[in-house]
Design a protein around this motif. Structure first.
Motif, PDB file in Angstrom:
ATOM      1  N   MET A  23      -5.578   4.202   8.066  1.00 23.69           N
ATOM      2  CA  MET A  23      -4.903   3.005   7.627  1.00 23.69           C
ATOM      3  C   MET A  23      -3.412   3.279   7.438  1.00 23.69           C
ATOM      4  SD  MET A  23      -6.011   0.615   4.507  1.00 23.69           S
ATOM      5  CE  MET A  23      -6.148  -1.073   4.901  1.00 23.69           C
ATOM      6  N   GLY A  24      -3.022   4.303   6.686  1.00 25.87           N
ATOM      7  CA  GLY A  24      -1.619   4.697   6.581  1.00 25.87           C
ATOM      8  C   GLY A  24      -0.750   3.709   5.822  1.00 25.87           C
ATOM      9  N   ARG A  25       0.186   3.129   6.537  1.00 29.63           N
ATOM     10  CA  ARG A  25       1.155   2.247   5.890  1.00 29.63           C
ATOM     11  C   ARG A  25       0.725   0.789   5.973  1.00 29.63           C
ATOM     12  NH1 ARG A  25       6.251   4.290   4.952  1.00 29.63           N
ATOM     13  NH2 ARG A  25       6.531   6.402   5.633  1.00 29.63           N
ATOM     14  N   ASN A  26       1.166   0.032   4.992  1.00 26.65           N
ATOM     15  CA  ASN A  26       0.935  -1.395   4.996  1.00 26.65           C
ATOM     16  C   ASN A  26       1.852  -2.021   6.049  1.00 26.65           C
ATOM     17  OD1 ASN A  26       1.100  -4.174   4.408  1.00 26.65           O
ATOM     18  ND2 ASN A  26       0.319  -3.776   2.369  1.00 26.65           N
ATOM     19  N   ASN A  27       1.304  -2.802   6.964  1.00 24.65           N
ATOM     20  CA  ASN A  27       2.090  -3.350   8.067  1.00 24.65           C
ATOM     21  C   ASN A  27       3.116  -4.380   7.615  1.00 24.65           C
ATOM     22  OD1 ASN A  27       0.779  -1.812   9.953  1.00 24.65           O
ATOM     23  ND2 ASN A  27      -0.778  -3.352  10.366  1.00 24.65           N
ATOM     24  N   ARG A  28       2.885  -5.041   6.532  1.00 24.91           N
ATOM     25  CA  ARG A  28       3.800  -6.106   6.116  1.00 24.91           C
ATOM     26  C   ARG A  28       5.040  -5.587   5.415  1.00 24.91           C
ATOM     27  NH1 ARG A  28       2.561 -11.776   6.684  1.00 24.91           N
ATOM     28  NH2 ARG A  28       0.487 -11.811   7.543  1.00 24.91           N
ATOM     29  N   ILE A  29       4.914  -4.671   4.486  1.00 25.84           N
ATOM     30  CA  ILE A  29       6.078  -4.224   3.723  1.00 25.84           C
ATOM     31  C   ILE A  29       6.433  -2.766   3.966  1.00 25.84           C
ATOM     32  CG2 ILE A  29       5.857  -5.951   1.921  1.00 25.84           C
ATOM     33  CD1 ILE A  29       4.532  -3.894   0.177  1.00 25.84           C
ATOM     34  N   GLY A  30       5.640  -2.046   4.717  1.00 24.39           N
ATOM     35  CA  GLY A  30       5.976  -0.685   5.088  1.00 24.39           C
ATOM     36  C   GLY A  30       5.843   0.336   3.970  1.00 24.39           C
ATOM     37  N   LEU A  31       5.008   0.059   2.983  1.00 24.98           N
ATOM     38  CA  LEU A  31       4.805   0.996   1.880  1.00 24.98           C
ATOM     39  C   LEU A  31       3.400   1.571   1.933  1.00 24.98           C
ATOM     40  CD1 LEU A  31       6.346  -0.997  -1.098  1.00 24.98           C
ATOM     41  CD2 LEU A  31       7.361   0.905   0.122  1.00 24.98           C
ATOM     42  N   HIS A  32       3.287   2.813   1.568  1.00 23.86           N
ATOM     43  CA  HIS A  32       1.989   3.468   1.474  1.00 23.86           C
ATOM     44  C   HIS A  32       1.193   2.800   0.351  1.00 23.86           C
ATOM     45  CE1 HIS A  32      -0.938   6.671   0.795  1.00 23.86           C
ATOM     46  NE2 HIS A  32      -0.656   7.037   2.038  1.00 23.86           N
ATOM     47  N   PRO A  33      -0.123   2.667   0.495  1.00 20.34           N
ATOM     48  CA  PRO A  33      -0.927   2.013  -0.543  1.00 20.34           C
ATOM     49  C   PRO A  33      -0.773   2.632  -1.937  1.00 20.34           C
ATOM     50  CG  PRO A  33      -2.229   2.283   1.436  1.00 20.34           C
ATOM     51  CD  PRO A  33      -0.932   2.993   1.682  1.00 20.34           C
ATOM     52  N   VAL A  34      -0.606   3.940  -2.013  1.00 24.30           N
ATOM     53  CA  VAL A  34      -0.408   4.583  -3.319  1.00 24.30           C
ATOM     54  C   VAL A  34       0.925   4.142  -3.925  1.00 24.30           C
ATOM     55  CG1 VAL A  34      -0.163   6.789  -4.510  1.00 24.30           C
ATOM     56  CG2 VAL A  34      -1.872   6.538  -2.708  1.00 24.30           C
ATOM     57  N   ALA A  35       1.947   3.994  -3.087  1.00 22.87           N
ATOM     58  CA  ALA A  35       3.248   3.521  -3.571  1.00 22.87           C
ATOM     59  C   ALA A  35       3.150   2.087  -4.072  1.00 22.87           C
ATOM     60  CB  ALA A  35       4.291   3.627  -2.464  1.00 22.87           C
ATOM     61  N   VAL A  36       2.351   1.269  -3.413  1.00 26.72           N
ATOM     62  CA  VAL A  36       2.146  -0.118  -3.857  1.00 26.72           C
ATOM     63  C   VAL A  36       1.488  -0.138  -5.230  1.00 26.72           C
ATOM     64  CG1 VAL A  36       0.870  -2.250  -3.388  1.00 26.72           C
ATOM     65  CG2 VAL A  36       2.046  -1.050  -1.529  1.00 26.72           C
ATOM     66  N   ILE A  37       0.441   0.653  -5.413  1.00 25.56           N
ATOM     67  CA  ILE A  37      -0.254   0.701  -6.703  1.00 25.56           C
ATOM     68  C   ILE A  37       0.683   1.195  -7.794  1.00 25.56           C
ATOM     69  CG2 ILE A  37      -2.101   1.861  -7.983  1.00 25.56           C
ATOM     70  CD1 ILE A  37      -3.697   1.817  -5.305  1.00 25.56           C
ATOM     71  N   PHE A  38       1.429   2.257  -7.502  1.00 26.48           N
ATOM     72  CA  PHE A  38       2.360   2.796  -8.487  1.00 26.48           C
ATOM     73  C   PHE A  38       3.439   1.777  -8.847  1.00 26.48           C
ATOM     74  CE2 PHE A  38       6.263   5.072  -9.586  1.00 26.48           C
ATOM     75  CZ  PHE A  38       5.829   5.722 -10.734  1.00 26.48           C
ATOM     76  N   ALA A  39       3.985   1.089  -7.850  1.00 26.12           N
ATOM     77  CA  ALA A  39       5.038   0.101  -8.099  1.00 26.12           C
ATOM     78  C   ALA A  39       4.533  -1.033  -8.984  1.00 26.12           C
ATOM     79  CB  ALA A  39       5.559  -0.452  -6.775  1.00 26.12           C
ATOM     80  N   VAL A  40       3.344  -1.529  -8.702  1.00 24.03           N
ATOM     81  CA  VAL A  40       2.793  -2.623  -9.504  1.00 24.03           C
ATOM     82  C   VAL A  40       2.500  -2.158 -10.928  1.00 24.03           C
ATOM     83  CG1 VAL A  40       0.807  -4.177  -9.736  1.00 24.03           C
ATOM     84  CG2 VAL A  40       1.899  -3.878  -7.517  1.00 24.03           C
ATOM     85  N   MET A  41       1.947  -0.972 -11.079  1.00 21.54           N
ATOM     86  CA  MET A  41       1.671  -0.459 -12.421  1.00 21.54           C
ATOM     87  C   MET A  41       2.965  -0.245 -13.208  1.00 21.54           C
ATOM     88  SD  MET A  41      -1.449   2.210 -11.671  1.00 21.54           S
ATOM     89  CE  MET A  41      -1.147   3.069 -13.168  1.00 21.54           C
ATOM     90  N   ALA A  42       3.963   0.360 -12.572  1.00 19.56           N
ATOM     91  CA  ALA A  42       5.232   0.606 -13.255  1.00 19.56           C
ATOM     92  C   ALA A  42       5.939  -0.701 -13.587  1.00 19.56           C
ATOM     93  CB  ALA A  42       6.128   1.489 -12.385  1.00 19.56           C
ATOM     94  N   GLY A  43       5.958  -1.634 -12.657  1.00 20.51           N
ATOM     95  CA  GLY A  43       6.589  -2.932 -12.909  1.00 20.51           C
ATOM     96  C   GLY A  43       5.936  -3.675 -14.052  1.00 20.51           C
ATOM     97  N   GLY A  44       4.614  -3.657 -14.086  1.00 26.43           N
ATOM     98  CA  GLY A  44       3.894  -4.327 -15.166  1.00 26.43           C
ATOM     99  C   GLY A  44       4.116  -3.657 -16.505  1.00 26.43           C
TER     100      GLY A  44
END
Length: 61
Positions: free
Chosen positions: A1-22
């Motif tokens: 799967m690798g990178r998210n095609n829409r925003i170009g972020l790795h899934p772990v980076a997406v989870i971390f960003a949402v957790m940190a933002g919240g």
């Protein structure tokens, strides 16, 4: 799967960003976490490309 095609972020980076933002900014942080992270990643990639082509990196000073 690798990178998210829409925003170009790795899934772990997406989870971390949402957790940190919240955690840092609450509900608004959850909403803004991915757009802000995507902009920061794009800027970092641009600056990395610029640096790798600079005379300082290439040793031509």
């Amino acid at each position: 799967m690798g990178r998210n095609n829409r925003i170009g972020l790795h899934p772990v980076a997406v989870i971390f960003a949402v957790m940190a933002g919240g955690e840092l900014f609450g509900f608004i942080g959850l909403l803004l976490a991915l757009p802000v992270t995507a902009v920061l990643v794009a800027l970092l990639r641009h600056f990395q490309s610029w640096y790798l082509q600079s005379p300082y990196y290439l040793g031509k000073e």
